[in-house]
Design an enzyme around this catalytic site. Structure first.
Site, PDB file in Angstrom:
ATOM      1  N   GLU A 192       0.828  -1.204   0.000  1.00 60.96           N
ATOM      2  CA  GLU A 192       0.000   0.000   0.000  1.00 60.96           C
ATOM      3  C   GLU A 192       0.863   1.255   0.000  1.00 60.96           C
ATOM      4  O   GLU A 192       1.806   1.375   0.778  1.00 60.96           O
ATOM      5  CB  GLU A 192      -0.911  -0.005   1.222  1.00 60.96           C
TER       6      GLU A 192
ATOM      7  N   ASP B 173       3.129   2.142  -4.778  1.00 62.00           N
ATOM      8  CA  ASP B 173       3.123   2.239  -6.239  1.00 62.00           C
ATOM      9  C   ASP B 173       3.669   3.570  -6.733  1.00 62.00           C
ATOM     10  O   ASP B 173       4.520   3.604  -7.627  1.00 62.00           O
ATOM     11  CB  ASP B 173       1.724   1.964  -6.806  1.00 62.00           C
TER      12      ASP B 173
ATOM     13  N   ALA C 253     -15.065   2.275  -1.303  1.00 61.30           N
ATOM     14  CA  ALA C 253     -14.761   1.169  -0.401  1.00 61.30           C
ATOM     15  C   ALA C 253     -13.303   0.718  -0.487  1.00 61.30           C
ATOM     16  O   ALA C 253     -12.929  -0.280   0.120  1.00 61.30           O
ATOM     17  CB  ALA C 253     -15.687  -0.012  -0.697  1.00 61.30           C
TER      18      ALA C 253
ATOM     19  N   LEU D 237     -11.889  -0.400  -3.226  1.00 63.45           N
ATOM     20  CA  LEU D 237     -11.819  -1.512  -4.171  1.00 63.45           C
ATOM     21  C   LEU D 237     -11.688  -1.019  -5.612  1.00 63.45           C
ATOM     22  O   LEU D 237     -11.924  -1.753  -6.560  1.00 63.45           O
ATOM     23  CB  LEU D 237     -13.048  -2.401  -4.023  1.00 63.45           C
TER      24      LEU D 237
ATOM     25  N   SER E  96     -12.989   3.315  -9.537  1.00 67.08           N
ATOM     26  CA  SER E  96     -12.545   4.217 -10.607  1.00 67.08           C
ATOM     27  C   SER E  96     -11.729   3.476 -11.660  1.00 67.08           C
ATOM     28  O   SER E  96     -11.942   3.660 -12.867  1.00 67.08           O
ATOM     29  CB  SER E  96     -11.730   5.374 -10.022  1.00 67.08           C
TER      30      SER E  96
ATOM     31  N   ASP F 287      -3.769   0.244  -9.526  1.00 74.04           N
ATOM     32  CA  ASP F 287      -5.178  -0.096  -9.695  1.00 74.04           C
ATOM     33  C   ASP F 287      -5.490  -0.458 -11.138  1.00 74.04           C
ATOM     34  O   ASP F 287      -6.171  -1.445 -11.417  1.00 74.04           O
ATOM     35  CB  ASP F 287      -6.057   1.073  -9.245  1.00 74.04           C
TER      36      ASP F 287
END
Length: 388
Positions: free
Chosen positions: A36, A39, A129, A131, A134, A178
């Site tokens: 987390e 990136d 949330a 997840l 987008s 993502d």
């Protein structure tokens, strides 16, 4: 569910635009197993696509207009493709329209020459949330436009398109994780991504053969990447890298942390320590999955959450309670997932314990006076694709 949403988005397209779409494309949301805020520091991440998807029904127009509607909004945004700019669009429509703009900005499409399109969106990826609803929108629209505009682009190039849309059109300073997860996902596997080289490879998770599930605990505390907390963390990382004389925190190792502690103020040091140790946890998780399997990665997940809670300070009481309750009720490991400041936690758990854990979480939230969370399992699933 996927077929239901595919059929629904076709029907909504026909109702809104009076024509039949050429096709339907979809792209999954993502959960991040570990890694987390690494990136955008050119580090390592290990996300996976989930079995909740965004569907885009798309048709080609005979002019240069682009219209975007969705079943989760009454608004239909419309603009000439050549007039697309970050200043001209706001709200949820910035995500799909930003993809069209980014295809032009990156030189993949001549926006003065491509035909207009009508787009209708439907999704069962929860918004806010953690997840990546987008990226699911961006992935579905990107793969559709690439096909309809006859652009020969790789999945990684499409991920860059989504990132540019999110960074420069929407204004959210996210990395490429993502979009890569949404475009490159594979069944029962995570995607190990080197965010510096943008190289990616599938890593088998072995959840099915070990009868394991990943439980998502959506705290119902919504977060937004474009808000201040995310930007502040990124700025701290960049300041730490500059003070240490490196291009990014990817170039800092665990052995460098004593020196970093001497050079940096306490807050910046703790931000740096999270990123550096999180990178190492990703590498350790990939190695452990290969050598021992998924039942052996629990402590790495738990350590990741502690680091996000204490060093990066992006957790909230609801997330901490979700993680602690999962750990106390049989989870192999648990951590918050996503950008933080709300959103969801994930718990790796034996499938026969899922119901027990859900009941325990509901009870703990009620006892603390928190809103009832939404809990559901997710299955690592395939990336963006044409549905029909």
């Amino acid at each position: 569910m996927s077929q239901d949403l595919r059929d629904l988005v076709r029907q909504e397209f026909e109702a809104a635009y009076g024509t039949t779409p050429i096709g339907v494309w979809s792209s999954p949301g993502r959960a991040n197993l570990i890694g987390e805020h690494t990136d955008y520091n050119e580090g390592f991440v290990l996300p996976f696509g989930i079995d909740r998807r965004t569907f885009a029904a798309v048709g080609v127009r005979d002019d240069t207009r682009i219209r975007v509607g969705s079943t989760f909004s009454d608004e239909v945004a419309e603009i000439d493709i050549a007039e697309l700019s970050p200043e001209a669009v706001d709200g949820w429509a910035a995500y799909p329209l930003g993809v069209a703009w980014a295809l032009g900005q990156l030189g993949h499409a001549d926006l003065a020459a491509v035909p207009g399109v009508d787009i209708m969106l439907e999704s069962d990826v929860p918004v806010g949330a953690g997840l990546s609803s987008s990226a699911a929108i961006e992935g579905a629209v990107a793969i559709a436009l690439a096909e309809l505009w006859r652009l020969d682009l790789t999945r990684v190039e499409l991920a860059r398109v989504g990132r540019k849309a999110e960074n420069d059109f929407v204004g959210a300073p996210t990395g490429i994780m993502d979009q890569m997860a949404s475009l490159l996902g594979r069944d029962d596997a995570a995607v190990f991504i080197d965010c510096r080289s943008e190289e990616a490879e599938a890593v088998d998770l072995g959840l099915a053969e070990n009868d394991l599930a990943i439980l998502v605990i959506d705290t119902q505390v919504e977060h937004q990447h474009a808000s201040g907390g995310y930007r502040e963390r990124r700025a701290s990382c960049e300041a730490g890298a500059a003070a240490l004389g490196v291009a990014s925190l990817r170039d800092v190792t665990v052995d460098d942390l004593p020196r970093a502690q001497q050079l940096l103020d306490d807050v910046t040091f703790r931000r740096v320590r999270h990123v550096v140790t999180e990178n190492q946890r990703v590498l350790d998780t990939v190695a452990t999955l290969a050598s021992e399997g998924p039942t052996a990665i629990g402590e790495l997940l738990d350590a990741s959450h502690r680091s996000m809670r204490d060093d990066f300070e992006i957790s909230v009481p609801e997330l901490d309670l979700a993680v602690e309750t999962a750990q106390e009720n049989g989870a192999i490991g648990a951590r918050m997932t996503g950008g933080g400041f709300g959103g969801s936690a994930i718990a790796l758990v034996h499938r026969d314990l899922v119901s027990r854990l859900q009941v325990a979480v509901d009870g703990a939230f009620a006892e603390h006076g928190f809103a009832q969370p939404v809990t559901f399992t997710v299955t690592p699933s395939a990336g963006a694709r044409r549905e029909s």
